[in-house]
Enzyme design. Structure first.
Site, short mmCIF file in Angstrom:
data_model
loop_
_atom_site.label_atom_id
_atom_site.label_comp_id
_atom_site.label_asym_id
_atom_site.label_seq_id
_atom_site.Cartn_x
_atom_site.Cartn_y
_atom_site.Cartn_z
N GLU A 3 37.49 36.01 35.50
CA GLU A 3 37.59 35.27 37.00
C GLU A 3 36.97 33.99 36.90
O GLU A 3 37.43 32.87 37.45
CB GLU A 3 36.99 36.07 38.12
CG GLU A 3 37.67 37.32 38.18
CD GLU A 3 37.49 38.60 37.52
OE1 GLU A 3 36.47 38.29 36.64
OE2 GLU A 3 38.13 39.61 37.70
N HIS A 23 35.52 47.76 45.50
CA HIS A 23 36.92 47.21 45.88
C HIS A 23 37.06 47.10 47.37
O HIS A 23 38.33 47.02 47.47
CB HIS A 23 37.98 48.22 45.29
CG HIS A 23 37.95 48.16 43.73
ND1 HIS A 23 37.35 48.70 42.89
CD2 HIS A 23 39.19 47.59 42.92
CE1 HIS A 23 37.71 48.60 41.73
NE2 HIS A 23 38.44 47.92 41.82
#
Lengths: 320, 322
Positions: free
Chosen positions: B59, B128
């Protein structure tokens, strides 16, 4: 050696004298914040940038005064930036650690260790997709090698076959942490192998060695459109910043490295080779000092930005 | 044309790719896999691997590459799988993308669009499910958009890409399957909040994945004879405070619904702005409906209990109207 050897020496003097003056100005409180001096490492930026073209992108760290000057950023605007003046190369918003010049493809000036590396990958991606000829050269220190950004960026550049020349200026200390206290593998060039990337190393105290190594590496990156990792072995003579008592290294070690001063040794070599005489060397030094004097006068004379402009440049004005 | 929110995002990305050769989409599994939420399905076949670029699980690296690509003249759309994962790239978003223009004295704009899914409701547990968009809304230099409707999903990307500065688009994962009829040629003003339901009794201010719940609550209230106005903020930075104040001056009561945690929340910022702009227009103390101060749990009944729900919104309205 196609590059003018006298020019290499002259440019090292320009960086050295500029930064010595910056240190004095810091004592006078004309320059504030952090000031990270490059003194001792000048051969790296001088040798490297002289081996690049105007099409190439350059990214550097918070110890980037020399790289900016070599890229052609005028000393006046560098010094004005140190002062925080609107006539500075980042209009006084960046200071010592954030020198930028879009017209010269000089992308800063970053103070987050390792943050330039992913951006170098992106710049090379843009050049590749837009079919531009330049390569991207990213300078960083040995400290950045410990960051995840180093490993992610080397992998991406190699995976995507992008023309990035990663240049480690290994001065043996990440602030106060010696390389051997931070890295299990201190042969930093060898890390490229993990990313199927070529690598090389050179003496960062020898401006001609740097120039040769960067010329060779840049040519390979340019021709192959593949990344390369180059490690330059160098040493910082001064403290990490102006707040550093240097408790982490011996004076004797510093003195030993100073015997390899890139400027003194190169001046002696040019005299020995008959390229310059003593007066010629002194002339280069004097010219550098005069340029610094002019830059300080410029920085002193130019005005402060009005506080009314505080909020400019957070966003791009509409219509641009 | 009746399409899902997911279709709307895909069509918007496709339009952008067709309109401008500088646009590319990059992120984890955006290509062969079709996107972790299937947003980019089919785009690889149409546009090829250069412009629909699968990345490794890096990322920080690929968002930073997006920043560099933007500075270098491309118009990258970078997809991060979830808001939680975006924390791995926070440095590049906050310390570089948002700051480069200012830090360089206006020399470098960073025209990047960063898309990420956010929010809970699918039993994906604590790593999440969090709504951290408020963190981005804190940072000068960023624009933060939260498309809550299919129409906004269809129309927000084009102006976001036209913005010369970094834009973060936060898509609530519970919205991807929502459907609506969306006309062709839709445009979107990414400066303004939108009234989704007019009303006079109370202002319900919300954004993103909470909008359907708030609209459902407004239906319940309407059945009780309480006409709630529902204001969708749409843009978390810069906040459209004027639209909030306009609504309040009409209703004199407010409940802010935000799936983030209450402490340090966007809802808190909205109430602070109300206090500064129009406190004396309020006839009752304001209320907030936020997530419970707990990492989002896995078990369905506990997850439901942790999140803003229709009943909670209705109850909060009863409190401000009582």
């Amino acid at each position: 050696m196609t590059t003018d050897r006298v020019r290499l020496l002259a440019d090292m003097y320009r960086i050295r004298r500029m930064e010595e003056t910056c240190a004095e100005l810091y004592g006078l409180q004309k320059i504030r914040g952090f000031l990270h001096l490059y003194i001792g490492e000048e051969a790296c930026a001088v040798g490297a940038v002289h081996a690049l073209t105007d099409d190439d992108n350059i990214l550097a760290t918070y110890r980037e005064h020399g790289h900016a000057l070599m890229r052609g950023v005028p000393m006046n605007s560098i010094m004005a930036e140190m002062y925080g003046k609107a006539s500075g190369c980042s209009r006084g918003r960046g200071g010592s650690m954030h020198l930028f010049d879009s017209s010269r493809r000089f992308y800063g000036g970053t103070a987050i260790v390792g943050s330039g590396l992913p951006q170098a990958v992106g710049l090379a991606l843009a050049d590749t997709m837009l079919a531009r000829p330049g390569i991207t050269v990213c300078f960083f220190g040995d400290g950045a090698v410990a960051e995840g950004a180093f490993h992610e960026s080397l992998n991406l550049a190699s995976l995507w076959r992008l023309p990035v020349l990663f240049v480690i200026e290994n001065n043996l200390y990440a602030m106060g942490t010696a390389l051997s206290r931070a890295q299990a593998q201190t042969d930093l060039a060898s890390k490229a192998a993990g990313y199927a990337m070529t690598s090389s190393a050179a003496d960062g105290m020898d401006v001609e060695a740097v120039h040769a190594a960067v010329s060779e590496a840049a040519a390979a990156v340019r021709a192959g459109r593949r990344p390369h990792l180059l490690e330059l072995h160098t040493y910082r003579f001064r403290a990490h910043s102006m707040f550093d008592a240097e408790l982490y290294r011996d004076r004797a070690e510093v003195d030993e490295w100073k015997k390899r001063d890139p400027i003194a040794t190169y001046a002696a070599r040019l005299v020995a080779d008959g390229v310059l005489d003593k007066a010629g060397v002194d002339g280069l030094d004097r010219a550098a000092r005069d340029e610094v004097t002019g830059a300080v006068e410029f920085a002193e004379a130019t005005p402060w930005e009005p506080v009314a402009d505080l909020l400019t440049d957070v966003h791009t004005p509409r219509g641009m | 044309m009746r399409i899902t929110y997911r279709d709307a995002m895909r069509l918007a990305i496709r339009d952008a790719l067709l309109a401008d050769p500088r646009v590319l989409l990059m992120g984890e599994d955006v290509g062969l896999y079709g996107g972790s939420y299937a947003v980019s399905k089919g785009l690889l076949d149409e546009f090829g691997p250069e412009r629909i670029r699968d990345t490794p699980l890096s990322e920080l690296g690929f968002v930073g590459a997006g920043v560099g690509a933007a500075i270098g003249g491309l118009r990258p759309i970078v997809e991060i799988m979830t808001c939680n994962f975006s924390l791995l790239a926070l440095d590049q978003i906050v310390n570089s993308a948002a700051l480069l223009r200012h830090m360089s004295g206006g020399q470098f704009s960073v025209p990047i669009v960063i898309r990420m899914a956010t929010g809970a409701g699918r039993q994906l547990a604590a790593q999440h499910s969090h709504s951290l968009e408020n963190w981005y809304a804190h940072v000068p230099g960023l624009r933060v958009l939260t498309p809550a409707t299919v129409a906004d999903a269809r129309a927000m990307l084009a102006p976001a890409l036209a913005d010369p500065d970094p834009v973060v688009i936060v898509e609530h994962a519970a919205l991807y399957n929502t459907e609506a009829d969306v006309p062709e040629g839709l445009t979107c003003d990414i400066e303004r909040a939108a009234v989704r339901r007019p009303g006079s009794a109370v202002s319900l201010v919300t954004y993103g994945g909470s909008l359907p719940k708030v609209l459902a609550a407004a239906d319940v209230l309407a059945a009780e004879g309480i006409e709630a106005e529902v204001l969708d903020l749409r843009v978390l930075r810069p906040l459209d405070v004027a639209s909030v104040a306009t609504s309040l001056r009409r209703t004199h009561r407010v409940v802010v619904v935000d799936e983030g945690w209450k402490t340090g929340s966007l809802a808190g910022e909205v109430l602070a702005r109300i206090a500064e702009e129009c406190l004396f227009d309020l006839d009752a103390p304001p209320r907030r409906v936020c997530s419970a101060e707990v990492p989002i749990p896995y078990a369905k009944h506990l997850e439901d209990a942790a999140l803003p729900q229709v009943e909670g919104v209705v109850a909060a309205v009863h409190q401000v109207i009582a």
